[in-house]
Scaffold this active site. Sequence first.
Site, PDB file in Angstrom:
ATOM      1  N   HIS A 164       0.827  -1.218   0.000  1.00 41.30           N
ATOM      2  CA  HIS A 164       0.000   0.000   0.000  1.00 41.30           C
ATOM      3  C   HIS A 164       0.857   1.263   0.000  1.00 41.30           C
ATOM      4  CE1 HIS A 164      -3.842  -2.132   0.603  1.00 41.30           C
ATOM      5  NE2 HIS A 164      -3.112  -2.970   1.317  1.00 41.30           N
TER       6      HIS A 164
ATOM      7  N   ASN B  30     -10.126  -3.033   2.372  1.00 36.18           N
ATOM      8  CA  ASN B  30      -9.848  -2.956   0.944  1.00 36.18           C
ATOM      9  C   ASN B  30     -11.141  -2.673   0.181  1.00 36.18           C
ATOM     10  OD1 ASN B  30      -7.048  -3.471   0.808  1.00 36.18           O
ATOM     11  ND2 ASN B  30      -7.350  -5.677   0.975  1.00 36.18           N
TER      12      ASN B  30
ATOM     13  N   TYR C  35       0.570  -4.638  12.046  1.00 37.17           N
ATOM     14  CA  TYR C  35       0.420  -3.239  11.601  1.00 37.17           C
ATOM     15  C   TYR C  35       1.113  -2.257  12.539  1.00 37.17           C
ATOM     16  CZ  TYR C  35      -2.215  -4.062   7.397  1.00 37.17           C
ATOM     17  OH  TYR C  35      -2.573  -4.434   6.121  1.00 37.17           O
TER      18      TYR C  35
END
Length: 502
Positions: free
Chosen positions: A57, A130, A340
């Site tokens: 990303h 997404n 993350y």
Amino acid sequence: MSEQAHNKLTTASGRIYVENENTKTVGPRGPVLLEDYILHEKMAHFNRERIPERVVHAKGSGAFGTFTITNDITQYSKAKVFNKLGKKTKVLLRFSTVGGERGSADTERDPRGFAIKFYTEDGNWDLVGNNTPVFFVKDPKKFGDFIHTQKRDPYTNLKSPTMMWDFWSLNPESLHQVLILMSDRGTPVGYRHMHGFGSHTFSLINAKNEKFFVKFHFKTAQGIKNFTDSEAAAMKSKDMDFSQRDLLEAIESGDFPKWNMKIQVMTEAEARTVTFNPFDLTKVWPHSDFPLIDVGTLELNQNPDNYFAEIEQSAFAPAHVVDGIGYSPDKMLQGRLLSYPDAHRYRLGGNYEQIPVNRCPFAVNNYQRDGQMRVDGNGGRLPNYFPNSFDEIKIDESYREPSEQLESTIADWYDRNSKIGGNDHYSQPRALFREVMTKEEQDNTISNVIGAMSGISGPKRDLIVNRQLCHWFRMDEDFGRRVAAGLGVNVDAVMENMNALR
Ligand code: NDP
């Protein structure tokens, strides 16, 4: 501005100076003097302008906006973000492609990231999804391997259809997402004309501490619009930054894009009896069994003033939930809870949540101290340990999460007891292809698959092509035959191969 503020040119330390374009030399044509600190400062800071790009990303665009509640869902969740009709919450939404580098083209065939930060009074809630409801793999241990196939080949340094199809053909769970990727939804017209999905199963907890499982959907109010494969390729050569420009200009002109947020809800009892694994990220929950429930409207209405400060430095983590919203046993979600924040600590530093765009605008009270780039006063004189007898920070028991009942008696690696669940990788893509897609979408998808699989090359080409064809045949025989014909493959030989693999 403080009382001392002025508008004169200064160094980073505030020294006012004059020569910003001419370096100090020994005489008009002599060598440069070491003491010209301004030169060093300018060049040294320039050398440090790049931070690591996101591993995935990396290419993205974003904007701020408002989330407004239009329907009461307090029967499912006590989250304050949902607690009143008409309630407004500030949001940041970052869109992205997945596989490309920071300068890559916006119109590549790729899923699109759809990451939202809700600045709620109970903390920042990040929904990091997404534009597709499913994903390529259902186990986080496969994530790094999968992403390697989407990046560059270690030898050629080129993108490699061979790597991609090798991995997909060896991981049939990817078929559902691959089918969506190969449909024209794999090349949306910018970011405004696509849906968003929280993708994972999360949970909602209401005021009575009852728990529900939930899927989040964001339906574009602009309508779905996709490029065909050739239109996407043409746009790539015309405007690499199509989606960035489209979003920026729409908001600048006051044409604010909107999405309608909806949820699907499943009770804990239903989760035990549905015929698929509701925590498998390669599966959707059928709408007929789990209808969409309206929640609110998300509008983007403010471009960031500075791309680096507010979009490049933005950091989203599925771990960031708030009271009334919880996790689920979705393995991919569980993996992302850890990875993350870890990625952000590497990319932005341990104090990344102090960067203004990431900072909760309401209260942040804890005993974390020090670390690189601590910029928030570091708690000042207040105690740096808990419990203590000095500060006013209190535990509020009303925020305690309900305890969970687990049914497993032993840790396990995969879902052996799945009904159609774990290992049926074909029914849902088949339903999408046969029952949802129009004839034109079917034709385009098949043509896109043929184009993409034509890139498979090298000594293992036939093996990989045949293995993937087997998956297409299992999904839909006519689909398999048409892809085979497009690739010039003898179908009868493939059928034999398939029987041998069974
Ligand atoms: P429905 O007929 O109720 O819904 C079909 C869904 O598919 C709609 O949300 C539609 O989006 C979406 N869709 C249409 N074309 C595509 C495409 N090319 N790629 C991805 N999504 C597309 O069906 P079911 O709920 O029974 O599901 C049938 C199949 O639809 C599933 O197996 C899955 O592949 C797909 N799907 C299901 C979703 C779900 O959450 N149930 C979500 C998305 C896809 P739109 O709103 O534009 O009509």
